[in-house]
Design a protein around this motif. Structure first.
Motif, short mmCIF file in Angstrom:
data_model
loop_
_atom_site.label_atom_id
_atom_site.label_comp_id
_atom_site.label_asym_id
_atom_site.label_seq_id
_atom_site.Cartn_x
_atom_site.Cartn_y
_atom_site.Cartn_z
N GLY A 262 -3.03 52.96 -2.70
CA GLY A 262 -4.23 53.78 -2.75
C GLY A 262 -5.46 52.91 -2.88
N ALA A 263 -6.64 53.55 -2.89
CA ALA A 263 -7.88 52.80 -3.04
C ALA A 263 -7.92 52.14 -4.41
N CYS A 264 -8.57 50.99 -4.45
CA CYS A 264 -8.60 50.21 -5.70
C CYS A 264 -9.95 49.52 -5.81
N ASP A 265 -10.46 49.41 -7.05
CA ASP A 265 -11.75 48.78 -7.28
C ASP A 265 -11.64 47.32 -7.68
N ASP A 266 -10.45 46.83 -7.94
CA ASP A 266 -10.27 45.46 -8.43
C ASP A 266 -9.90 44.55 -7.27
N VAL A 267 -10.81 43.65 -6.91
CA VAL A 267 -10.59 42.81 -5.73
C VAL A 267 -9.41 41.88 -5.93
N ALA A 268 -9.19 41.40 -7.15
CA ALA A 268 -8.05 40.50 -7.39
C ALA A 268 -6.73 41.22 -7.13
N SER A 269 -6.65 42.47 -7.56
CA SER A 269 -5.44 43.24 -7.32
C SER A 269 -5.21 43.49 -5.84
N VAL A 270 -6.29 43.83 -5.12
CA VAL A 270 -6.17 44.08 -3.68
C VAL A 270 -5.76 42.81 -2.95
N LEU A 271 -6.42 41.69 -3.26
CA LEU A 271 -6.10 40.44 -2.57
C LEU A 271 -4.68 39.98 -2.89
N LYS A 272 -4.22 40.24 -4.10
CA LYS A 272 -2.83 39.88 -4.46
C LYS A 272 -1.85 40.63 -3.57
N ARG A 273 -2.09 41.92 -3.40
CA ARG A 273 -1.17 42.72 -2.58
C ARG A 273 -1.28 42.35 -1.10
N VAL A 274 -2.49 42.00 -0.66
CA VAL A 274 -2.66 41.56 0.72
C VAL A 274 -1.92 40.26 0.96
N ALA A 275 -2.06 39.32 0.01
CA ALA A 275 -1.40 38.03 0.15
C ALA A 275 0.12 38.18 0.19
N VAL A 276 0.66 39.00 -0.68
CA VAL A 276 2.11 39.20 -0.72
C VAL A 276 2.59 39.85 0.56
N ARG A 277 1.84 40.83 1.04
CA ARG A 277 2.24 41.55 2.25
C ARG A 277 2.23 40.63 3.46
N LEU A 278 1.26 39.72 3.52
CA LEU A 278 1.13 38.81 4.67
C LEU A 278 1.91 37.52 4.49
N GLY A 279 2.54 37.37 3.34
CA GLY A 279 3.29 36.15 3.09
C GLY A 279 2.42 34.95 2.84
N LYS A 280 1.21 35.19 2.37
CA LYS A 280 0.27 34.10 2.10
C LYS A 280 0.38 33.72 0.62
N THR A 281 1.33 32.83 0.35
CA THR A 281 1.55 32.37 -1.02
C THR A 281 1.50 30.85 -1.05
N GLN A 282 1.41 30.28 -2.23
CA GLN A 282 1.34 28.83 -2.38
C GLN A 282 2.04 28.42 -3.68
N LYS A 283 2.58 27.21 -3.65
CA LYS A 283 3.22 26.66 -4.84
C LYS A 283 2.16 26.00 -5.72
N VAL A 284 2.20 26.31 -7.00
CA VAL A 284 1.26 25.75 -7.97
C VAL A 284 2.05 25.15 -9.14
N LYS A 285 1.70 23.93 -9.52
CA LYS A 285 2.37 23.31 -10.66
C LYS A 285 1.74 23.80 -11.96
N VAL A 286 2.57 24.26 -12.87
CA VAL A 286 2.10 24.74 -14.17
C VAL A 286 2.72 23.87 -15.26
N LEU A 287 1.87 23.34 -16.13
CA LEU A 287 2.34 22.49 -17.22
C LEU A 287 2.86 23.36 -18.36
N THR A 288 4.12 23.18 -18.71
CA THR A 288 4.71 23.93 -19.82
C THR A 288 5.20 22.95 -20.88
N GLY A 289 5.76 23.51 -21.94
CA GLY A 289 6.26 22.65 -23.02
C GLY A 289 7.45 21.80 -22.61
N THR A 290 8.12 22.16 -21.55
CA THR A 290 9.28 21.41 -21.08
C THR A 290 9.00 20.62 -19.81
N GLY A 291 7.69 20.56 -19.41
CA GLY A 291 7.33 19.80 -18.22
C GLY A 291 6.70 20.68 -17.15
#
Length: 334
Positions: A262-291
């Motif tokens: 449905g319609a949405c006012d939050d651009v981050a939410s819309v872009l997230k769903r657009v990216a997932v639908r189009l397969g536009k994802t990327q790997k990001v390294k996240v520093l955690t307590g175990t590396g």
């Protein structure tokens, strides 16, 4: 429904209101050195010109035109071509308001065109010829040919108009480069023939933005129409403004196009769903307590670019970005 819509529009756009980067001192980035030089070259070329053809985007017919054109090139007969009419929501009442308002500003010769399909292109040559024959031809009284200068802000279709005129009247292909982003034409070019009966030439010129942008929203309208490079504003900022505009105008074609719930006012939410639908994802390294851990995240800039590209290609339907301006104008009696 109205309360929900107001809430939707009120929340959307909060980011672009605060983050628009091209204001105040940054306005120089809208008017780089080659634009100032281009305007001076246009002035020097005026002595070889009979008429000025200004091209502008029909989605913003009352916003973003460069006032310096009228001030520096206003001695010649003037035709305003509102191009990309296929992308603009041009209801009859809106067209009347546009024409009446422009006539009040002294622009009495307005033509709506679609240079991709050559719509209304045949109106231009007879109009120019009539204006030239009805005016004094400064410095060109003995010349048998006609010459018009094609001007406008970047990426509104100046080169496309020239090529369309050649197709219609000469049956020939492209004479000048076109592109989907500003800056393709960087200098005043030599004369290009567009018609043989009458013999008519045009000068292609670089797009020249106004050195002063009246408001944040006008700047965003210009950017949304592609008159400046997206990265100068930011793709996600533009996507936020586009989402705000579509919701405000109750144009929910993006919901169906991207298969959203449905319609949405939050651009981050819309872009997230657009990216997932189009397969536009990327790997990001996240520093955690175990590396370091590789996490798959949505590619928000890529999703924003697709959102903008889809709008600009007309897949979200025709849009009148100046609708609020038009609604504030009275419609005079015929």
């Amino acid at each position: 429904m109205r309360v929900a819509l107001r809430a939707l529009c009120g929340a959307a756009g909060a980011a672009w209101r605060e983050s628009f980067p091209l204001g105040g001192r940054d306005v120089a980035r809208w008017f780089p050195g080659h634009m100032a030089k281009g305007l001076r070259r246009m002035q020097r070329s005026l002595k070889s010109v009979d008429c000025v053809i200004e091209v502008h985007d029909a989605r913003i017919p009352l916003s973003g035109r460069n006032p310096l054109f009228q001030e520096t090139l206003g001695l010649k007969p003037h035709v305003l071509v509102l191009n990309k009419m296929d992308l603009a929501d041009l209801k009859e009442r809106q067209v009347k308001k546009i024409v009446q308002h422009l006539e009040g500003e002294g622009l009495k010769h307005v033509v709506f065109t679609n240079c991709v399909k050559d719509e209304n292109i045949t109106q231009i040559i007879p109009l120019v010829r009539g204006l030239v024959e009805g005016s004094y031809r400064y410095h060109r009284g003995e010349n048998l040919d006609y010459c018009a200068m094609v001007i406008g802000i970047p990426n509104v279709g100046k080169s496309s108009l020239i090529n369309a005129l050649r197709r219609q009247h000469l049956g020939k292909g492209k004479a000048t480069r076109v592109g989907g982003e500003p800056g393709i034409t960087r200098a005043v070019m030599s004369r290009i023939q567009v018609c043989d009966r009458p013999l008519m030439f045009v000068l292609d010129t670089p797009g020249v933005l106004s050195p002063r942008i009246e408001s944040v929203e006008m700047g965003l309208k210009l950017a949304l129409c592609g008159t400046v490079l997206d990265h100068l504003v930011g793709e996600e900022t533009l996507a936020d403004y586009l989402l705000y505009t579509l919701n405000r105008h109750r144009l929910f074609g993006y919901v169906q196009h991207y298969g959203l719930d449905g319609a949405c006012d939050d651009v981050a939410s819309v872009l997230k769903r657009v990216a997932v639908r189009l397969g536009k994802t990327q790997k990001v390294k996240v520093l955690t307590g175990t590396g370091d851990v590789n996490v798959i995240q949505p590619n928000y800039p890529a999703a924003a670019r697709d959102f903008l590209r889809t709008f600009r290609s007309g897949l979200l339907g025709p849009v009148m970005l100046d609708r609020d301006v038009l609604q504030s104008l009275p419609l005079a009696d015929p």
